[in-house]
Design a protein around this motif. Structure first.
Motif, PDB file in Angstrom:
ATOM      1  N   LEU A  45      -0.452 -10.777   0.390  1.00 45.23           N
ATOM      2  CA  LEU A  45      -1.755 -10.465  -0.185  1.00 45.23           C
ATOM      3  C   LEU A  45      -1.594  -9.333  -1.188  1.00 45.23           C
ATOM      4  O   LEU A  45      -0.818  -8.398  -0.980  1.00 45.23           O
ATOM      5  N   SER A  46      -2.325  -9.399  -2.280  1.00 47.52           N
ATOM      6  CA  SER A  46      -2.163  -8.427  -3.353  1.00 47.52           C
ATOM      7  C   SER A  46      -2.753  -7.071  -2.984  1.00 47.52           C
ATOM      8  O   SER A  46      -3.721  -6.979  -2.214  1.00 47.52           O
ATOM      9  N   ARG A  47      -2.181  -6.024  -3.557  1.00 46.56           N
ATOM     10  CA  ARG A  47      -2.702  -4.678  -3.340  1.00 46.56           C
ATOM     11  C   ARG A  47      -4.124  -4.554  -3.890  1.00 46.56           C
ATOM     12  O   ARG A  47      -4.964  -3.851  -3.320  1.00 46.56           O
ATOM     13  N   LYS A  48      -4.391  -5.217  -5.009  1.00 42.50           N
ATOM     14  CA  LYS A  48      -5.729  -5.165  -5.616  1.00 42.50           C
ATOM     15  C   LYS A  48      -6.778  -5.707  -4.654  1.00 42.50           C
ATOM     16  O   LYS A  48      -7.837  -5.090  -4.450  1.00 42.50           O
ATOM     17  N   TYR A  49      -6.505  -6.837  -4.067  1.00 42.89           N
ATOM     18  CA  TYR A  49      -7.435  -7.458  -3.113  1.00 42.89           C
ATOM     19  C   TYR A  49      -7.656  -6.559  -1.901  1.00 42.89           C
ATOM     20  O   TYR A  49      -8.795  -6.303  -1.494  1.00 42.89           O
ATOM     21  N   LEU A  50      -6.561  -6.063  -1.342  1.00 39.52           N
ATOM     22  CA  LEU A  50      -6.655  -5.198  -0.167  1.00 39.52           C
ATOM     23  C   LEU A  50      -7.377  -3.893  -0.499  1.00 39.52           C
ATOM     24  O   LEU A  50      -8.126  -3.360   0.320  1.00 39.52           O
ATOM     25  N   THR A  54     -10.696  -2.206   1.158  1.00 40.93           N
ATOM     26  CA  THR A  54     -10.652  -0.821   1.618  1.00 40.93           C
ATOM     27  C   THR A  54     -11.891  -0.067   1.136  1.00 40.93           C
ATOM     28  O   THR A  54     -12.489   0.718   1.883  1.00 40.93           O
ATOM     29  N   LEU A  55     -12.281  -0.313  -0.102  1.00 41.46           N
ATOM     30  CA  LEU A  55     -13.448   0.348  -0.669  1.00 41.46           C
ATOM     31  C   LEU A  55     -14.752  -0.272  -0.182  1.00 41.46           C
ATOM     32  O   LEU A  55     -15.781   0.397  -0.124  1.00 41.46           O
ATOM     33  N   ASN A  56     -14.723  -1.546   0.163  1.00 40.08           N
ATOM     34  CA  ASN A  56     -15.912  -2.252   0.633  1.00 40.08           C
ATOM     35  C   ASN A  56     -15.547  -3.052   1.885  1.00 40.08           C
ATOM     36  O   ASN A  56     -15.233  -4.237   1.796  1.00 40.08           O
ATOM     37  N   SER A 149       0.216  -5.995   7.689  1.00 40.08           N
ATOM     38  CA  SER A 149      -0.199  -7.328   8.151  1.00 40.08           C
ATOM     39  C   SER A 149      -0.666  -8.211   7.005  1.00 40.08           C
ATOM     40  O   SER A 149      -1.313  -9.236   7.221  1.00 40.08           O
ATOM     41  N   ALA A 150      -0.318  -7.819   5.785  1.00 42.51           N
ATOM     42  CA  ALA A 150      -0.824  -8.512   4.589  1.00 42.51           C
ATOM     43  C   ALA A 150       0.006  -9.732   4.215  1.00 42.51           C
ATOM     44  O   ALA A 150       0.452  -9.870   3.073  1.00 42.51           O
ATOM     45  N   ILE A 226      -0.269  -0.789   0.473  1.00 40.42           N
ATOM     46  CA  ILE A 226      -1.210  -0.675  -0.642  1.00 40.42           C
ATOM     47  C   ILE A 226      -0.855   0.517  -1.527  1.00 40.42           C
ATOM     48  O   ILE A 226      -0.927   0.432  -2.765  1.00 40.42           O
ATOM     49  N   SER A 227      -0.460   1.626  -0.902  1.00 38.75           N
ATOM     50  CA  SER A 227      -0.221   2.862  -1.645  1.00 38.75           C
ATOM     51  C   SER A 227       1.191   2.964  -2.217  1.00 38.75           C
ATOM     52  O   SER A 227       1.469   3.870  -3.002  1.00 38.75           O
ATOM     53  N   THR A 228       2.074   2.038  -1.837  1.00 41.80           N
ATOM     54  CA  THR A 228       3.452   2.072  -2.334  1.00 41.80           C
ATOM     55  C   THR A 228       3.507   1.478  -3.724  1.00 41.80           C
ATOM     56  O   THR A 228       3.046   0.362  -3.959  1.00 41.80           O
TER      57      THR A 228
END
Length: 234
Positions: A45-50, A54-56, A149-150, A226-228
């Motif tokens: 799963l993409s970092r953008k999607y995740l 995270t924000l919503n 788990s992405a 996500i943060s890497t």
């Protein structure tokens, strides 16, 4: 080109981010259907999607409510991994081997899925454990050190003579973390650390789970992915 490389190339050309050849010959025939090898197919799963979730945190719930879940990346990649698995089963069959795709449709159509208990005899995450990819978290999902788990996964069972590697069953690295339990508004998670042989019901009440995937996204290992900035090797 050997068969392993040929399969890897075919899977990659169809969008798979990872593929592992796993020995399942030691499993009971009710689990492996008398096949000695499983091919694990995964899409990350993409970092953008995740990041959006995270924000919503209600992102997925809103998709379901507005009936546009078909545009959700998680839903799309789940279907894509199924499609890739179906393709690979046909690919191997055309080469003269026996193969069985564990796509959602195929296990349902062939009676390999227990609808009463929402259970399949050989979950993809069990194959992932045998592939040495990670452990089962308190949210009953695979947890990996690189992607959390992405990962969307599917598997193909086959008698093709593929080279496999053996890995010891992992232990949980969740420790005292309860992030997934705390974000589960439905109360589906019991907060118990997984260990080999632990019954699923000790970890999760599947009938309470609404697949909001908050537990997947907010798992600290997923948040680390996500943060890497650098891309981990699948």
């Amino acid at each position: 080109m050997n068969l392993e490389s040929e399969i890897q190339n075919e899977l990659k050309s169809r969008g798979a981010d990872l593929a592992h050849f796993v020995d399942i010959s030691h499993l009971h025939k009710k689990h492996n259907k008398n096949f000695p090898v499983a091919i694990l197919v995964g899409m990350i799963l993409s970092r953008k999607y995740l990041g959006e979730i995270t924000l919503n945190p209600d992102y997925v719930a809103e998709k379901i409510r507005t009936k546009i879940v078909k545009n959700d990346e998680f839903e799309i990649k789940e279907k894509q991994t199924d499609t890739i698995a179906d393709f690979m089963a046909n690919f191997l069959t055309n080469k003269g081997y026996k193969a069985y795709s564990q796509s959602e449709k195929n296990i349902a159509d062939t009676g390999f899925y227990d609808f009463n208990n929402n259970r399949t005899p050989l979950p993809h995450k069990t194959v992932a454990l045998l592939a040495g990819l990670g452990w089962i978290g308190k949210h009953n999902l695979l947890v990996t050190r690189d992607f959390g788990s992405a990962i969307s996964m599917c598997t193909v069972l086959t008698d093709a003579p593929l080279k496999t590697k053996a890995f010891p069953l992992p232990t949980s690295s969740c420790g005292n973390c309860k992030v997934c339990v705390d974000v589960c508004a439905d109360g589906a998670l019991h907060g118990n650390n997984w260990k080999p042989g632990l019954e699923r019901e000790k970890i999760i009440d599947v009938n309470q789970c609404t697949t909001c995937i908050k537990c997947l996204v907010f798992c600290p290992w997923t948040q680390k992915y996500i943060s890497t900035k650098s891309e981990p090797v699948a």
